[in-house]
Structures are given as structure tokens and as C-alpha cells.
Design a protein around this motif. Sequence first.
Motif, PDB file in Angstrom:
ATOM      1  N   HIS A 556       0.820  -1.217   0.000  1.00  0.00           N
ATOM      2  CA  HIS A 556       0.000   0.000   0.000  1.00  0.00           C
ATOM      3  C   HIS A 556       0.852   1.265   0.000  1.00  0.00           C
ATOM      4  N   GLU A 557       2.192   1.110  -0.145  1.00  0.00           N
ATOM      5  CA  GLU A 557       3.119   2.236  -0.229  1.00  0.00           C
ATOM      6  C   GLU A 557       2.980   3.168   0.962  1.00  0.00           C
ATOM      7  N   THR A 558       3.031   2.578   2.162  1.00  0.00           N
ATOM      8  CA  THR A 558       2.967   3.375   3.378  1.00  0.00           C
ATOM      9  C   THR A 558       4.337   3.481   4.048  1.00  0.00           C
ATOM     10  N   PHE A 559       5.017   2.345   4.269  1.00  0.00           N
ATOM     11  CA  PHE A 559       6.355   2.362   4.850  1.00  0.00           C
ATOM     12  C   PHE A 559       7.391   2.384   3.728  1.00  0.00           C
ATOM     13  N   PHE A 560       8.453   3.164   3.930  1.00  0.00           N
ATOM     14  CA  PHE A 560       9.467   3.261   2.889  1.00  0.00           C
ATOM     15  C   PHE A 560      10.831   3.581   3.498  1.00  0.00           C
ATOM     16  N   ILE A 561      11.861   3.320   2.714  1.00  0.00           N
ATOM     17  CA  ILE A 561      13.236   3.678   3.057  1.00  0.00           C
ATOM     18  C   ILE A 561      13.818   4.450   1.883  1.00  0.00           C
ATOM     19  N   GLU A 562      14.518   5.546   2.199  1.00  0.00           N
ATOM     20  CA  GLU A 562      15.128   6.375   1.169  1.00  0.00           C
ATOM     21  C   GLU A 562      16.616   6.470   1.438  1.00  0.00           C
TER      22      GLU A 562
END
Length: 699
Positions: A556-562
Amino acid sequence: MAGRICFYSLSDVAVIILLSYSIHMFRKVLLILMISIMATGSAFADDASLSSLLVSDIPVTYGDEAFRERILARTEGARDPIGLVLTGGSARAVAHLGVLEYLEENGIVPDFIVSNSMGSIIGMLYAAGLKPDQIIEILSASELSDYFSFTLPIEGGLLIPSGFQTLVDSVVGADLRLEDLEIPIMVVCEDLVTRREIRITEGDFSRVMIASFALPVYFPPVEYRGHLLIDGGVVSLAPINAAYEYTDTVILSTTFYDVPTINLRNPITVLNVAFEAGKNQKAAKDIKEYDDLIWIRCAVEHFSFMDFAKAEEMAGIGYSSAAGKAAELSGLVHSGISDEMIAIRDGYEQKIAHTVRSLSYFNRVEAAAPSIILGFSLESDQEWAAHKYLTDSVDLLFGVQYRDRGFETGLGIGGAFDITTPETAGAYPAIEGFLSLYPLDNLRFSFEAAADFCHDPWYIPQMYLREGFDWIIDARKDFYSIAFRQGFEYMTSFKGHNAQSTALAISALFDGNLRISWFDIDMSLGYLLSADSIIFENMRHYGEVRLSSRFYLSPHETFFIEAAIFSRFSIDGQGYVPLFLSDGYVSPMIGKDVDYYNHYPTAGSPDEARYHASMISLYAGYDVPVSPTFGEFLIIEDTEIGVYADMLMRDLSFSVSAGVEFQTSISLIGLMKLPFRMRLGYDSWANSFAASFMLSLRM
């Protein structure tokens, strides 16, 4: 002093008495006459007000006779016309597209359309010949907030829809008129002048469309033949009566609003629901009045009124809702799409493709006519994608902008705010101007000039000049872009009566980005020249490279790492490698002169980095899936929270800046966004807390 005695004869006294009495009677008669005139005028005024009141429920229709003739031409008098009524509902009205798609698949094409509010946008574009999926493509080509400008409400509204009008004109043409549409359509508005319902079947296409959704306070009313038109949905949710004046076969597609979780203690919600109650009662009465009405109730009542991001989902619900009425619809005439309509649609394909492609370059479409915008802008030079090196303020300006084909210019006056560190925090007057030229859709020449008055002496301004050239080599909106950018910046400031500080920067870089499903990649490779004066004293040359990527950890593209890598390095070995706020490292040391370093004895010399300044950045965040609202007037959206850690290497020295990041957008009914980004953390270089801010609100 001796007195003076006057003697009058008896006849003189009589004349004086008679004259005095005459004057008294004249004044009395005059007073009675004035009272009579006022009373008569009041009676006339009362009669006029009463007459206006008694006809306020009688609609005014423009082009009625021609409208009937066009409907007759479609049916040739052999059958009862099919009328389609499309209600408003803001974003929810996108569900009408699903209804239209189902009707088309079953060969049912309305002979005329009656609509109001957002339903008119859908209905008018469909009547002009566009397919339902083409309409979705136009409405989703960019965020709707890109088409509306915030302004002073001197014309009666806070938002100017000139960008949206330009978008529509770029597809259907600026000279299209309602009476020329393939399918006859009637747009229902309300008039502030006569307080009557205005039904429009002829006139300028885009102007009538803007009037159809001119919600009071948000948008200014639109002039039309002496009227001041506003959204017809403020009085009538479903203009069914208008359709039944032309036929006995009516399809009604509704996208009403019924959210049980709304806060009925919110003052704005209370006001909205109070008006909604009367409209619901009128709509219910009208629906129950006609037993033969085919009512398609699109089950989108629970969606927010500005939830355009879910357009395809709502269109799907509209399709299913129409399919649920298959039995009632099967008895209608299946005339199908005409050859003329098919030809028109084919002609739109190229125009839509060109418009979508233009938006993928600079998020703009060519203006069909000149426009002037008066309003506010709030912008930070810390926008990291702006490729500005020498400025670091947040500017709040009131000004005017002029836009025409391939040309934009503006002038603003207000204040500049330095909020990067506690030591330099301050506000000061500022004036700014800009000029942008677009010789091609993918080319832009820009010029900026700014002056602020923050330095001593205060009446000598700090000056900033910038020239920019942007060439979008290739782009596909929300997928990829490749660009070449060149910039020239010059800044000069005065720190005393005889002390002057200047800086010059010339940059050239290639950048690109790629968006694929669950990850994003951004990259750039460039060259930077810096000097201490306009005559290129102490000229230094640098190269720079940047690579960043964001990976989503949930479907659902809620948690991310950049993660990101950045390096600026000396090409000629001539000395100090600078850092700028636009590089993204959060520290009070960035962009300061030699004197400033005296405040931070642990910082070392400003020319410490002689060979390179490189950074490794990590950021882990959560994209908040909900959008809280204040009565759906102010919407908090695009919210992210996370933690960051930036490791900076300047030659052999090492420092860390780490903390928390918060970003969001405060939206006015989803059509005007104020993005806000803040980082707050600790910087080991300065051995202190540090913060950075980014804001952007443009006219």
C-alpha cells in the motif's frame, strides 16, 4: 453706541404677517408632498420586491427554442427523447463516467443532458464528444490544485480557475460553444442578481463550465448576460424538473454525499449540513414525484468531495450502479454512438496526448487567452529540486502575475524570513519579480530579481539575480524525465557602509528520475563554477553527482526507506568546497561566511574541505494513509513522518546530522495546496540543534 429704531406703517405690518403665513404654509405643503413621495416610493419598492419574490421560483432559460429543435433533430419526432440528468458532488461526480460507459456499451446515448455543478464538467465534456476514459485522462493528467490560484476575494472568491479553463480550452478549443455540441446540454446555475435559476443551453463553452461549479466564497461568480452565476447545486441537487420539460424518459445519475462519521460539532460542517438538509429534502421530493424516473444511485456517498485520486475507483462504482438498473434500461432505444461522434473522438486523441505531454514538462498548458492573477505566494528557496545555491530565505509576497501564450511574468512585495538558525532568524521587507519564456513546450528561459533590506544599513538592499535555462529532453508524467538545466546566480549584500560581500555561481547539470511501481530513482550529474565577484575573482570549479532512491516496503506504499549519495568535488584544486541549503544537509554552518564560524569554535575553518564534500543519507518514513479535514474546508494530506541520518565527509573530517522529518500539505478544499516540510535534529559539526523548513504556495 446709539440704538436704531425702525417705524412701519399699518399696511407694512399686514404685508409682513401675510408673507410670514405664506412661507409657513409653503413649508407645510412641501413637507406633506415629500412624505407622500417617500411613501409612494416605498410602496413601489415594496411592490417591486414582492414581484421579484413571486417570480424567483420561475427559471430563466436561454436558447430554449433552439434546444428543442436540436432534440427534435436527433429523434426526428419518431420517439420520446432520452434525457440524462447528472448531479454535482465534486470528485464523486466522476462516478457519472462509469454510468456513461455502461450506457454506451449497451447502445444507449442520451438525446440531451441536464446537469449542474461538477456534473456539468462531466456532462459538457461528454456532450463535446469525449469518451469517458478520455475525460478521466484529462482530469487525472495532473493534480487539480495545479490549475487553481489563490487570490484576494475582491471578485467574490478565493480561487481563480484560470488554469483549469486553459486545460479545457487546450482540448476542446477556445471558440467552442454550447449550441455547437454533438449532444444538446443544459447547464443549471443560480443567479445572484435576480435570485433565480438560470438554465443555459448556449454560450461560450469554457465560461459556462466555470460558472457551473462556481461554489460561493471559493470561486468568484461568473458574468453571463447581466447575471452573476454561481453553482446551481447550492439550491438544487438534482434538476429533474428541467429534464421533464422536454421528455417523459429521464435517467437520473446521482452522486450524493452521506458520510456518517462527519463531525457535526465542527462549525463549518454544521453550516454545510444545514444547507444540505434543505437540498436533500427538495431532491427527495423531486425524485418521488416522477414514478417513471430511472434512478441510478451511484454508491459513492462515502467518498470525500475532493477525493480525485480515486477517480477510477469511483467510475467503476458508477458502472456497477448503472448495471444494477439493467432491467429498466433495457427498454430504452439503443441508437448507439453516431459516426460523427466517433470522428470527433478520434480528433481529440492527438489534442489530449499533446496536453498530457505538455503537463509532463513544466506542469503547464498553453494559455488560450491572457490572464491576470492577483494573489499571494509563499515559497522557500530550500526546495531541494530548485537547483538554487545562493538564497536561503522563505518569502511571503503579495503580487500580480500576467500569463499569455509562452509568457509569464509577475511582481510581488512582502517579506523575507530567515529561519534556518536562531542566530540569523529575522524578517525583513522584500520585493521580487520574475519573467519566464516558453519558446517550446519543453524549453524555459527564466529570469528572477529580488531585493531585501535585512542588512546594515537597512536602506541598502541585498540583491539577488538569477537566470535559468531548462530543457526537458524527454518526459513522461509520473514515469520518467531527463533534463538539462543551466543557471546563473549573483548575490551582493552590504554589511556596513564600506563593506560589500558578493557571490556568483554558474551551474550546468543533467538530471533524471524514474518511477516504477514500488520504487523511485533520482540522479544528477553537474558542474558548478563559483566566484567572489561579477568579474570572476577567485574563480573555482567543481563537479557534483547525486543519486537517491526510495523503496516502498508495503504493497500500500505506506512504509518506505530512502537512501541517497551526494558529492561535490574540486576540479581545479583551488580550495574550499562549499555546501548549500539545497544540498539537504541540516546544519547552522551551511551557507555562512567566515565571521559566522566564530560562534562555533568546534566547526574549524570554512575552507576545511579543499577537495570534496560528500554525504550519505538515510531516511525511513511512514506515509500516512488518512487525510484529516476541518469541515472539508481545510484538508491535511500527503503527510509523511520519519527519521533521518546524514553523514557528511569534508576531506577527512566527519560529521553527522540526525533527527526527525515531518512533511504535509494543507489544502483548501483540495484545490490549493501549501506543502510544508520540516527537519529538526542535532548536528555534530556545529555541536548544536538544527532545523530546516520548506514551504511553497504559488499564484
